[in-house]
Design a protein around this motif. Structure first.
Motif, PDB file in Angstrom:
ATOM      1  N   MET A 287      18.203  26.149  16.406  1.00  0.00           N
ATOM      2  CA  MET A 287      18.079  25.658  15.039  1.00  0.00           C
ATOM      3  C   MET A 287      18.505  26.762  14.077  1.00  0.00           C
ATOM      4  O   MET A 287      18.241  27.932  14.317  1.00  0.00           O
ATOM      5  CB  MET A 287      16.633  25.255  14.734  1.00  0.00           C
ATOM      6  N   GLN A 288      19.134  26.328  12.994  1.00  0.00           N
ATOM      7  CA  GLN A 288      19.522  27.235  11.920  1.00  0.00           C
ATOM      8  C   GLN A 288      18.780  26.818  10.660  1.00  0.00           C
ATOM      9  O   GLN A 288      18.640  25.616  10.387  1.00  0.00           O
ATOM     10  CB  GLN A 288      21.017  27.149  11.642  1.00  0.00           C
ATOM     11  N   PHE A 289      18.328  27.810   9.895  1.00  0.00           N
ATOM     12  CA  PHE A 289      17.600  27.543   8.656  1.00  0.00           C
ATOM     13  C   PHE A 289      18.389  28.015   7.447  1.00  0.00           C
ATOM     14  O   PHE A 289      19.070  29.040   7.484  1.00  0.00           O
ATOM     15  CB  PHE A 289      16.229  28.222   8.676  1.00  0.00           C
ATOM     16  N   PHE A 290      18.229  27.235   6.383  1.00  0.00           N
ATOM     17  CA  PHE A 290      18.851  27.513   5.100  1.00  0.00           C
ATOM     18  C   PHE A 290      17.797  27.276   4.025  1.00  0.00           C
ATOM     19  O   PHE A 290      16.793  26.621   4.280  1.00  0.00           O
ATOM     20  CB  PHE A 290      20.027  26.559   4.843  1.00  0.00           C
ATOM     21  N   THR A 291      18.050  27.785   2.822  1.00  0.00           N
ATOM     22  CA  THR A 291      17.228  27.408   1.678  1.00  0.00           C
ATOM     23  C   THR A 291      18.163  26.980   0.560  1.00  0.00           C
ATOM     24  O   THR A 291      19.319  27.408   0.504  1.00  0.00           O
ATOM     25  CB  THR A 291      16.303  28.538   1.164  1.00  0.00           C
ATOM     26  N   ILE A 292      17.623  26.149  -0.327  1.00  0.00           N
ATOM     27  CA  ILE A 292      18.415  25.699  -1.470  1.00  0.00           C
ATOM     28  C   ILE A 292      17.490  25.441  -2.654  1.00  0.00           C
ATOM     29  O   ILE A 292      16.368  24.986  -2.490  1.00  0.00           O
ATOM     30  CB  ILE A 292      19.241  24.431  -1.134  1.00  0.00           C
ATOM     31  N   GLY A 293      17.987  25.780  -3.829  1.00  0.00           N
ATOM     32  CA  GLY A 293      17.328  25.449  -5.083  1.00  0.00           C
ATOM     33  C   GLY A 293      18.250  24.546  -5.868  1.00  0.00           C
ATOM     34  O   GLY A 293      19.403  24.322  -5.480  1.00  0.00           O
ATOM     35  N   VAL A 294      17.770  24.043  -6.992  1.00  0.00           N
ATOM     36  CA  VAL A 294      18.587  23.107  -7.759  1.00  0.00           C
ATOM     37  C   VAL A 294      18.994  23.639  -9.133  1.00  0.00           C
ATOM     38  O   VAL A 294      20.031  23.249  -9.650  1.00  0.00           O
ATOM     39  CB  VAL A 294      17.888  21.732  -7.892  1.00  0.00           C
ATOM     40  N   TYR A 295      18.185  24.504  -9.711  1.00  0.00           N
ATOM     41  CA  TYR A 295      18.500  24.966 -11.066  1.00  0.00           C
ATOM     42  C   TYR A 295      19.900  25.575 -11.119  1.00  0.00           C
ATOM     43  O   TYR A 295      20.317  26.298 -10.223  1.00  0.00           O
ATOM     44  CB  TYR A 295      17.483  25.985 -11.560  1.00  0.00           C
ATOM     45  N   ASN A 296      20.622  25.233 -12.167  1.00  0.00           N
ATOM     46  CA  ASN A 296      22.003  25.665 -12.423  1.00  0.00           C
ATOM     47  C   ASN A 296      23.004  25.083 -11.436  1.00  0.00           C
ATOM     48  O   ASN A 296      24.084  25.630 -11.253  1.00  0.00           O
ATOM     49  CB  ASN A 296      22.106  27.192 -12.492  1.00  0.00           C
ATOM     50  N   SER A 297      22.645  23.969 -10.795  1.00  0.00           N
ATOM     51  CA  SER A 297      23.592  23.239  -9.942  1.00  0.00           C
ATOM     52  C   SER A 297      23.748  21.829 -10.487  1.00  0.00           C
ATOM     53  O   SER A 297      22.780  21.225 -10.935  1.00  0.00           O
ATOM     54  CB  SER A 297      23.068  23.112  -8.510  1.00  0.00           C
ATOM     55  N   SER A 298      24.943  21.334 -10.404  1.00  0.00           N
ATOM     56  CA  SER A 298      25.152  19.928 -10.731  1.00  0.00           C
ATOM     57  C   SER A 298      24.783  19.105  -9.503  1.00  0.00           C
ATOM     58  O   SER A 298      24.620  19.640  -8.398  1.00  0.00           O
ATOM     59  CB  SER A 298      26.616  19.677 -11.090  1.00  0.00           C
ATOM     60  N   GLU A 299      24.682  17.807  -9.686  1.00  0.00           N
ATOM     61  CA  GLU A 299      24.393  16.925  -8.558  1.00  0.00           C
ATOM     62  C   GLU A 299      25.458  17.078  -7.472  1.00  0.00           C
ATOM     63  O   GLU A 299      25.143  17.199  -6.290  1.00  0.00           O
ATOM     64  CB  GLU A 299      24.313  15.474  -9.046  1.00  0.00           C
ATOM     65  N   LYS A 300      26.702  17.096  -7.887  1.00  0.00           N
ATOM     66  CA  LYS A 300      27.807  17.229  -6.929  1.00  0.00           C
ATOM     67  C   LYS A 300      27.721  18.559  -6.185  1.00  0.00           C
ATOM     68  O   LYS A 300      27.834  18.600  -4.956  1.00  0.00           O
ATOM     69  CB  LYS A 300      29.156  17.101  -7.630  1.00  0.00           C
ATOM     70  N   GLU A 301      27.519  19.650  -6.905  1.00  0.00           N
ATOM     71  CA  GLU A 301      27.432  20.966  -6.267  1.00  0.00           C
ATOM     72  C   GLU A 301      26.275  21.015  -5.257  1.00  0.00           C
ATOM     73  O   GLU A 301      26.430  21.547  -4.155  1.00  0.00           O
ATOM     74  CB  GLU A 301      27.213  22.062  -7.316  1.00  0.00           C
ATOM     75  N   PHE A 302      25.145  20.456  -5.654  1.00  0.00           N
ATOM     76  CA  PHE A 302      23.958  20.474  -4.812  1.00  0.00           C
ATOM     77  C   PHE A 302      24.215  19.757  -3.482  1.00  0.00           C
ATOM     78  O   PHE A 302      24.011  20.330  -2.406  1.00  0.00           O
ATOM     79  CB  PHE A 302      22.794  19.815  -5.564  1.00  0.00           C
ATOM     80  N   PHE A 303      24.694  18.527  -3.559  1.00  0.00           N
ATOM     81  CA  PHE A 303      24.917  17.758  -2.330  1.00  0.00           C
ATOM     82  C   PHE A 303      26.113  18.268  -1.533  1.00  0.00           C
ATOM     83  O   PHE A 303      26.102  18.198  -0.302  1.00  0.00           O
ATOM     84  CB  PHE A 303      25.013  16.262  -2.641  1.00  0.00           C
ATOM     85  N   ASP A 304      27.117  18.828  -2.227  1.00  0.00           N
ATOM     86  CA  ASP A 304      28.254  19.420  -1.514  1.00  0.00           C
ATOM     87  C   ASP A 304      27.820  20.584  -0.631  1.00  0.00           C
ATOM     88  O   ASP A 304      28.347  20.770   0.472  1.00  0.00           O
ATOM     89  CB  ASP A 304      29.339  19.881  -2.490  1.00  0.00           C
ATOM     90  N   LYS A 305      26.837  21.371  -1.099  1.00  0.00           N
ATOM     91  CA  LYS A 305      26.328  22.485  -0.282  1.00  0.00           C
ATOM     92  C   LYS A 305      25.693  21.961   1.006  1.00  0.00           C
ATOM     93  O   LYS A 305      25.872  22.543   2.073  1.00  0.00           O
ATOM     94  CB  LYS A 305      25.295  23.300  -1.068  1.00  0.00           C
ATOM     95  N   LEU A 306      24.961  20.872   0.898  1.00  0.00           N
ATOM     96  CA  LEU A 306      24.327  20.292   2.084  1.00  0.00           C
ATOM     97  C   LEU A 306      25.376  19.783   3.061  1.00  0.00           C
ATOM     98  O   LEU A 306      25.282  20.028   4.269  1.00  0.00           O
ATOM     99  CB  LEU A 306      23.379  19.158   1.685  1.00  0.00           C
TER     100      LEU A 306
END
Length: 159
Positions: free
Chosen positions: A1-20
């Protein structure tokens, strides 16, 4: 398993989901207590909308309430932010009292072995830990990440 973290502040909806999508995330672990964000800018991470979008993307959603800081613990950070004249959305790191209380009252009581076993049973390969702060060090997800690294030797990547 690999782990990541993500926040939302200063991201657009597109940027946020594109990272995932770009990182092939298959399991999204929401570690917030309150699963809503005030204001119109980040409504896409309010629980119902977020879960709907993740389902469309084929990403499993898990709410891990046991890793969320209590209101009492969050208030310690709010006091520190006020004392530093710093907005929560601009914070770069957590205050020492928050870290100590989070470890004592949340992290030390969380069953990581059970959590990891559950992820394995779900077939999770790429897991992201989510909370709202842009910077991982300004969020409790950094404390969780440190535990995963120190106790279980996982590498955690901040998106």
């Amino acid at each position: 398993m690999q782990f990541f973290t993500i926040g939302v502040y200063n991201s657009s909806e597109k940027e946020f989901f594109d990272k995932l999508i770009k990182n092939n995330i298959d399991t999204f672990c929401d570690i917030r207590q309150r699963r809503a964000v005030r204001g119109a800018k980040y409504t896409f991470v309010n629980s119902n909308r977020l879960q709907k979008k993740l389902t469309e993307l084929g990403i499993r959603y898990e709410h891990i309430l046991e890793l969320a800081p209590s209101a009492e613990i969050r208030n310690l950070q709010k006091k520190a932010d006020a004392a530093n004249n710093e907005l929560a959305r601009e914070r770069q790191q957590l205050a020492h009292p928050f870290i100590v209380e989070y470890k004592n009252k949340v992290l030390n009581h969380f069953d990581f072995d059970n959590f990891l076993e559950r992820l394995q049973q779900l077939g999770a390969k790429k897991i992201v830990l989510f909370c709202v702060e842009e910077h991982a060090k300004a969020c409790h997800r950094s404390i969780v990440s440190k535990k995963l690294t120190e106790k279980y030797s996982y590498t955690v990547t901040n998106l």
